[in-house]
Write an enzyme that holds these catalytic residues in place. Structure first.
Site, PDB file in Angstrom:
ATOM      1  CG  HIS A 127      -1.929  -1.110   1.179  1.00  0.00           C
ATOM      2  ND1 HIS A 127      -2.923  -1.220   0.240  1.00  0.00           N
ATOM      3  CD2 HIS A 127      -2.037  -2.207   1.975  1.00  0.00           C
ATOM      4  CE1 HIS A 127      -3.624  -2.316   0.456  1.00  0.00           C
ATOM      5  NE2 HIS A 127      -3.098  -2.942   1.500  1.00  0.00           N
ATOM      6  CE  LYS A 157      -5.247  -6.484  -2.364  1.00  0.00           C
ATOM      7  NZ  LYS A 157      -4.265  -5.869  -1.465  1.00  0.00           N
ATOM      8  CG  HIS A 186      -6.202  -4.525   7.209  1.00  0.00           C
ATOM      9  ND1 HIS A 186      -6.152  -5.408   6.152  1.00  0.00           N
ATOM     10  CD2 HIS A 186      -7.488  -4.096   7.297  1.00  0.00           C
ATOM     11  CE1 HIS A 186      -7.378  -5.516   5.625  1.00  0.00           C
ATOM     12  NE2 HIS A 186      -8.183  -4.720   6.300  1.00  0.00           N
TER      13      HIS A 186
END
Length: 147
Positions: free
Chosen positions: A40, A68, A144
């Protein structure tokens, strides 16, 4: 080559912060933090194009064994991203209370469905928007991307 340079820079920065004692995640948190960074964070990029998404998704290992469906890259410094973990917490999608809100520049890459793994094809949307990130550890680090 640029990816290897960026990856090396991120690893060097992380190890430096660990040595200075600014980050002290457990082994599990360290793995989750490194995964978060890989999936990310792109501090050098500005995103914005399908070509960017196609390249970054493949370089970061998110096109195999399957494409993904959606991934978001954050275009801020690591310290700014880590700082989100010290804001007021909020409820995560899974009901946990270890999520935090911040506003960052992002590129969202969405699979077009036009190709199969590993030749996935993505379209890009870049903007500045609120995000929710789950954080763990002491000190807290992002582990996350929640939304």
């Amino acid at each position: 080559m640029a990816f290897q340079k960026n990856r090396s820079l991120l690893l060097f920065l992380f190890l430096t912060l660990l040595r200075l004692g600014l980050i002290q995640p457990s082994d599990g948190q360290s793995h989750m933090y490194q995964r978060f960074l890989r999936q990310h964070v792109d501090t050098q990029g500005t995103g914005g194009s399908s070509g960017y998404c196609n390249l970054m998704m493949q370089r970061r290992g998110m096109t195999s064994p399957q494409c993904k469906p959606v991934n978001t890259f954050i275009h801020e410094s690591i310290s700014d991203i880590n700082r989100i973990c010290s804001s007021c917490n909020t409820t995560c999608k899974n009901g946990q209370m270890n999520c935090y809100r911040g506003t960052v520049r992002v590129t969202e890459c969405t699979d077009t469905g036009a190709a199969k793994s590993p030749n996935c094809r993505y379209w890009a949307r870049t903007n500045t928007r609120p995000v929710v990130i789950a954080c763990n550890g002491n000190p807290r680090v992002p582990v996350h991307f929640d939304q």
